[in-house]
Design a protein around this motif. Structure first.
Motif, PDB file in Angstrom:
ATOM      1  N   LEU A  35      -4.264 -13.303  -3.515  1.00 51.38           N
ATOM      2  CA  LEU A  35      -3.734 -12.582  -4.196  1.00 51.38           C
ATOM      3  C   LEU A  35      -4.184 -11.128  -4.059  1.00 51.38           C
ATOM      4  CD1 LEU A  35      -3.734 -14.423  -7.783  1.00 51.38           C
ATOM      5  CD2 LEU A  35      -1.930 -14.247  -6.042  1.00 51.38           C
ATOM      6  N   THR A  36      -5.574 -11.081  -3.663  1.00 49.30           N
ATOM      7  CA  THR A  36      -6.144  -9.801  -3.356  1.00 49.30           C
ATOM      8  C   THR A  36      -6.142  -9.448  -1.591  1.00 49.30           C
ATOM      9  OG1 THR A  36      -8.295 -10.788  -2.953  1.00 49.30           O
ATOM     10  CG2 THR A  36      -7.843  -9.735  -5.377  1.00 49.30           C
ATOM     11  N   GLY A  37      -6.366 -10.357  -0.829  1.00 51.13           N
ATOM     12  CA  GLY A  37      -6.117 -10.439   0.578  1.00 51.13           C
ATOM     13  C   GLY A  37      -4.839  -9.824   1.305  1.00 51.13           C
ATOM     14  N   ILE A  38      -3.790 -10.211   0.472  1.00 51.98           N
ATOM     15  CA  ILE A  38      -2.466  -9.959   1.076  1.00 51.98           C
ATOM     16  C   ILE A  38      -2.129  -8.515   1.025  1.00 51.98           C
ATOM     17  CG2 ILE A  38       0.031 -10.276   0.854  1.00 51.98           C
ATOM     18  CD1 ILE A  38      -0.630 -13.151   0.416  1.00 51.98           C
ATOM     19  N   PRO A  39      -2.445  -7.844  -0.514  1.00 53.96           N
ATOM     20  CA  PRO A  39      -2.300  -6.526  -0.706  1.00 53.96           C
ATOM     21  C   PRO A  39      -3.200  -5.548   0.092  1.00 53.96           C
ATOM     22  CG  PRO A  39      -2.461  -7.743  -2.522  1.00 53.96           C
ATOM     23  CD  PRO A  39      -2.637  -8.576  -1.608  1.00 53.96           C
ATOM     24  N   VAL A  40      -4.581  -6.245   0.569  1.00 50.28           N
ATOM     25  CA  VAL A  40      -5.486  -5.332   1.262  1.00 50.28           C
ATOM     26  C   VAL A  40      -4.753  -5.328   2.768  1.00 50.28           C
ATOM     27  CG1 VAL A  40      -7.667  -5.264   2.091  1.00 50.28           C
ATOM     28  CG2 VAL A  40      -7.289  -5.858  -0.248  1.00 50.28           C
ATOM     29  N   LEU A  41      -4.587  -6.390   3.268  1.00 57.36           N
ATOM     30  CA  LEU A  41      -3.788  -6.602   4.545  1.00 57.36           C
ATOM     31  C   LEU A  41      -2.890  -5.440   4.730  1.00 57.36           C
ATOM     32  CD1 LEU A  41      -3.722  -7.770   7.377  1.00 57.36           C
ATOM     33  CD2 LEU A  41      -2.182  -9.534   6.484  1.00 57.36           C
ATOM     34  N   LEU A  42      -1.709  -5.634   3.910  1.00 58.19           N
ATOM     35  CA  LEU A  42      -0.542  -4.595   3.812  1.00 58.19           C
ATOM     36  C   LEU A  42      -0.920  -3.216   3.595  1.00 58.19           C
ATOM     37  CD1 LEU A  42       1.881  -6.511   1.360  1.00 58.19           C
ATOM     38  CD2 LEU A  42       1.823  -6.467   3.874  1.00 58.19           C
ATOM     39  N   VAL A  43      -1.959  -2.817   2.880  1.00 57.30           N
ATOM     40  CA  VAL A  43      -2.347  -1.345   2.682  1.00 57.30           C
ATOM     41  C   VAL A  43      -3.126  -1.090   4.129  1.00 57.30           C
ATOM     42  CG1 VAL A  43      -3.845   0.255   1.550  1.00 57.30           C
ATOM     43  CG2 VAL A  43      -2.620  -1.499   0.268  1.00 57.30           C
ATOM     44  N   LEU A  44      -3.991  -1.717   4.592  1.00 55.90           N
ATOM     45  CA  LEU A  44      -4.640  -1.522   5.866  1.00 55.90           C
ATOM     46  C   LEU A  44      -3.638  -1.310   7.111  1.00 55.90           C
ATOM     47  CD1 LEU A  44      -7.596  -3.880   5.929  1.00 55.90           C
ATOM     48  CD2 LEU A  44      -7.666  -1.376   5.591  1.00 55.90           C
ATOM     49  N   VAL A  45      -2.625  -2.147   7.278  1.00 61.07           N
ATOM     50  CA  VAL A  45      -1.622  -2.053   8.394  1.00 61.07           C
ATOM     51  C   VAL A  45      -0.634  -0.848   8.046  1.00 61.07           C
ATOM     52  CG1 VAL A  45       0.367  -3.236   9.358  1.00 61.07           C
ATOM     53  CG2 VAL A  45      -1.820  -4.741   8.649  1.00 61.07           C
ATOM     54  N   LEU A  46      -0.304  -0.523   6.799  1.00 65.66           N
ATOM     55  CA  LEU A  46       0.508   0.420   6.564  1.00 65.66           C
ATOM     56  C   LEU A  46      -0.179   1.853   6.843  1.00 65.66           C
ATOM     57  CD1 LEU A  46       2.651  -0.797   3.611  1.00 65.66           C
ATOM     58  CD2 LEU A  46       3.340  -0.638   5.857  1.00 65.66           C
ATOM     59  N   LEU A  47      -1.292   1.893   6.290  1.00 71.51           N
ATOM     60  CA  LEU A  47      -2.093   3.259   6.479  1.00 71.51           C
ATOM     61  C   LEU A  47      -2.324   3.495   8.105  1.00 71.51           C
ATOM     62  CD1 LEU A  47      -4.513   3.420   3.396  1.00 71.51           C
ATOM     63  CD2 LEU A  47      -2.509   4.778   3.923  1.00 71.51           C
ATOM     64  N   THR A  48      -2.771   2.413   8.704  1.00 74.67           N
ATOM     65  CA  THR A  48      -3.133   2.675  10.087  1.00 74.67           C
ATOM     66  C   THR A  48      -2.074   3.070  10.879  1.00 74.67           C
ATOM     67  OG1 THR A  48      -4.960   0.910   9.866  1.00 74.67           O
ATOM     68  CG2 THR A  48      -4.111   1.439  12.144  1.00 74.67           C
ATOM     69  N   ALA A  49      -0.977   2.269  10.647  1.00 72.73           N
ATOM     70  CA  ALA A  49       0.427   2.563  11.348  1.00 72.73           C
ATOM     71  C   ALA A  49       0.947   4.023  11.180  1.00 72.73           C
ATOM     72  CB  ALA A  49       1.294   1.535  11.121  1.00 72.73           C
ATOM     73  N   ALA A  50       0.975   4.541   9.822  1.00 73.21           N
ATOM     74  CA  ALA A  50       1.547   5.478   9.488  1.00 73.21           C
ATOM     75  C   ALA A  50       0.651   6.684   9.895  1.00 73.21           C
ATOM     76  CB  ALA A  50       1.567   5.804   8.030  1.00 73.21           C
ATOM     77  N   GLY A  51      -0.877   6.421   9.829  1.00 73.56           N
ATOM     78  CA  GLY A  51      -1.627   7.592  10.215  1.00 73.56           C
ATOM     79  C   GLY A  51      -1.722   7.682  11.626  1.00 73.56           C
ATOM     80  N   ALA A  52      -1.470   6.727  12.462  1.00 75.74           N
ATOM     81  CA  ALA A  52      -1.506   6.912  13.948  1.00 75.74           C
ATOM     82  C   ALA A  52      -0.173   7.421  14.502  1.00 75.74           C
ATOM     83  CB  ALA A  52      -1.753   5.360  14.498  1.00 75.74           C
ATOM     84  N   THR A  53       0.864   6.921  13.749  1.00 76.48           N
ATOM     85  CA  THR A  53       1.981   7.598  13.978  1.00 76.48           C
ATOM     86  C   THR A  53       2.247   9.162  13.786  1.00 76.48           C
ATOM     87  OG1 THR A  53       3.211   5.375  13.767  1.00 76.48           O
ATOM     88  CG2 THR A  53       4.567   7.350  13.840  1.00 76.48           C
ATOM     89  N   LEU A  54       1.981   9.610  12.752  1.00 75.26           N
ATOM     90  CA  LEU A  54       1.950  11.074  12.139  1.00 75.26           C
ATOM     91  C   LEU A  54       0.947  11.617  12.222  1.00 75.26           C
ATOM     92  CD1 LEU A  54       3.250  10.271   8.652  1.00 75.26           C
ATOM     93  CD2 LEU A  54       4.752  10.700  10.648  1.00 75.26           C
ATOM     94  N   SER A  55      -0.161  11.240  13.210  1.00 72.07           N
ATOM     95  CA  SER A  55      -1.331  12.230  13.454  1.00 72.07           C
ATOM     96  C   SER A  55      -0.999  12.852  14.501  1.00 72.07           C
ATOM     97  CB  SER A  55      -2.467  11.288  14.140  1.00 72.07           C
ATOM     98  OG  SER A  55      -2.119  10.388  15.141  1.00 72.07           O
ATOM     99  N   LEU A  56       0.162  12.964  15.205  1.00 72.79           N
ATOM    100  CA  LEU A  56       0.415  13.911  16.251  1.00 72.79           C
ATOM    101  C   LEU A  56       1.129  15.235  15.690  1.00 72.79           C
ATOM    102  CD1 LEU A  56       2.377  11.532  18.736  1.00 72.79           C
ATOM    103  CD2 LEU A  56       0.157  12.451  18.954  1.00 72.79           C
ATOM    104  N   VAL A  57       1.507  15.072  14.553  1.00 71.23           N
ATOM    105  CA  VAL A  57       2.053  16.275  13.567  1.00 71.23           C
ATOM    106  C   VAL A  57       0.861  16.420  12.427  1.00 71.23           C
ATOM    107  CG1 VAL A  57       4.340  15.998  14.270  1.00 71.23           C
ATOM    108  CG2 VAL A  57       3.235  14.668  12.273  1.00 71.23           C
ATOM    109  N   LEU A  58      -0.288  16.021  12.633  1.00 68.83           N
ATOM    110  CA  LEU A  58      -1.354  16.431  11.588  1.00 68.83           C
ATOM    111  C   LEU A  58      -1.209  15.625  10.402  1.00 68.83           C
ATOM    112  CD1 LEU A  58      -2.263  19.980  12.601  1.00 68.83           C
ATOM    113  CD2 LEU A  58      -3.175  17.787  13.588  1.00 68.83           C
TER     114      LEU A  58
END
Length: 434
Positions: A35-58
């Motif tokens: 119940l805690t591991g699944i939300p943590v996994l989703l947040v980590l994956v989404l933040l990492t993906a979004a941050g890496a993708t949008l880092s080119l435009v700061l």
């Protein structure tokens, strides 16, 4: 539940494990990991993906920065979940920011090791630990429960056959009952490794998120900082009282003394003049006592001329002749340090005058860049005992509040040496206070 046991491991070692609630607490702890591991996994994956993708435009840089704080709320939840299988308190290892506001909070969190330990636990929990916990619960608890329900599965089967665990075909009720009996035997046996695994998971969580040594260190640091704040507040209150007495009561007494003096001069000789003279003298004595009181609260010489000038003033007013060896370039120090040093030397010289029988005394003061060092020596009879009510105990407490140390060497026959050391690093010469 075994009230004496505080963890599943303790319950396993005391022989009442199966008769307590610990097996089910362990199962609930491990099952709740998903119940805690699944939300943590989703947040980590989404933040990492979004941050890496949008880092080119700061735009993604704040998201990547936010990634470092993901472990903080996740760790808070895990510390609360830890109560299921570990009754020892699991306090937060984080310090309280000295200033209010989100920016001060974030700045402090990024500098703390606990934040990065919590992030490491969040990554480990999201990508690995909750999977292991879920598989363990399904295997160690689901398998015997599946065997226990074999007769029910056979009764509900349309073709009169059920395959237990997809392997063993069961077509008759005697075989189904035998399989259920095997499940009944297997269930309590598998509850032991389930409890051991829950204890191991709790120990890992505590080591990363609530280490006892680091927690105590953080509490000690917070106590030290709060004590320093109390000292500063106390000194500020002393200054306020001194200022109020100086600007209020003292000025009124000065005006009263002058009025009585003028009335005394104008009054004709007789009983009235004598009473005015008595009142004038008493007002003068009260004014002198008030000035001494104000000087004791916070001496003006310390504010105007710093510690060097204040110690020189003490040496001149001492009942015992004093040689003052003072550093001429002593920097201005925090008010609490200067006040503690000043009153410490006052107490030491007062004790010399009252108890030592010394002919001479010496005061030395210097700053090493990291600490203020003051030494007061005399050629008296020695034998100074802090427990004898000489004021040295109070002096030691005053110095200890600032993390300082008081050392007294006073053999019978003398001489006596009293040393004060107060930590107060000075990286540059501060501007003298007015």
């Amino acid at each position: 539940m075994d009230e004496r046991a505080r963890t599943p491991w303790q319950a396993l070692a005391r022989g009442r494990y199966l008769r307590s609630a610990w097996p089910w607490r362990a199962a609930g702890y491990l099952a709740g990991s998903a119940l805690t591991g699944i939300p943590v996994l989703l947040v980590l994956v989404l933040l990492t993906a979004a941050g890496a993708t949008l880092s080119l435009v700061l735009v993604g840089l704040p998201l990547l920065a936010l990634l470092g704080l993901v472990g903080v709320p996740a760790a808070a939840v895990e510390r609360r979940r830890l109560r299921l299988v570990d009754h020892a308190p699991a306090g937060t290892p984080h310090r309280t920011p000295a200033e209010p506001g989100l920016l001060a909070w974030a700045r402090l969190r990024y500098r703390e090791q606990a934040t990065w330990r919590e992030l490491a636990h969040a990554v480990l929990h999201g990508f690995l630990l909750w999977w292991i916990d879920l598989v363990a619960v399904v295997t160690l608890l689901g398998l015997p429960l599946l065997l226990l329900t074999t007769p029910l599965q056979l009764a509900l089967a349309d073709d009169g056959e059920v395959k237990v665990v997809k392997l063993l075909p069961v077509t008759s009720y005697p075989v189904a009952l035998a399989v259920a009996a095997a499940g009944a035997v297997l269930l309590p046996a598998l509850l032991y490794p389930l409890g051991a695994l829950a204890g191991a998971r709790a120990a890992l969580t505590r080591a990363l998120l609530a280490p006892r040594g680091r927690e105590l260190h953080g509490l000690l640091a917070e106590v030290t900082r709060s004590r320093a704040r109390l000292v500063d507040a106390f000194e500020a209150e002393r200054r306020r009282i001194e200022r109020d007495l100086h600007d209020g009561a003292q000025q009124r007494l000065v005006a009263l003394t002058m009025t009585l003096g003028l009335a005394r001069l104008d009054a004709p000789a007789g009983p009235l003049a004598d009473r005015l003279a008595t009142a004038h003298d008493e007002a003068g004595k009260v004014l002198a006592e008030l000035r001494e009181l104000i000087h004791g609260i916070h001496p003006q010489v310390l504010t105007d001329y710093g510690l060097t000038g204040a110690l020189a003033d003490i040496a001149e007013r001492s009942a015992v002749p004093v040689t003052a060896d003072l550093c001429s370039d002593l920097p201005r120090l925090p008010e609490s340090v200067e006040a503690a040093a000043y009153f410490g030397v006052c107490e030491a010289l007062a004790n010399i005058g009252r108890h030592s029988g010394a002919a001479r005394a010496c005061v030395t003061a210097r700053h090493t860049g990291a600490a203020l060092l003051i030494e007061v020596t005399d050629d008296g009879r020695g034998g100074a005992d802090p427990a004898a009510g000489s004021g040295l105990t109070g002096l030691a407490d005053r110095i200890a509040v600032l993390d300082g140390t008081l050392t007294i060497t006073s053999p019978p026959g003398g001489p006596t040496a009293l040393s004060l050391e107060i930590p107060c690093p000075v990286t540059s010469s501060p501007t003298p206070r007015p």
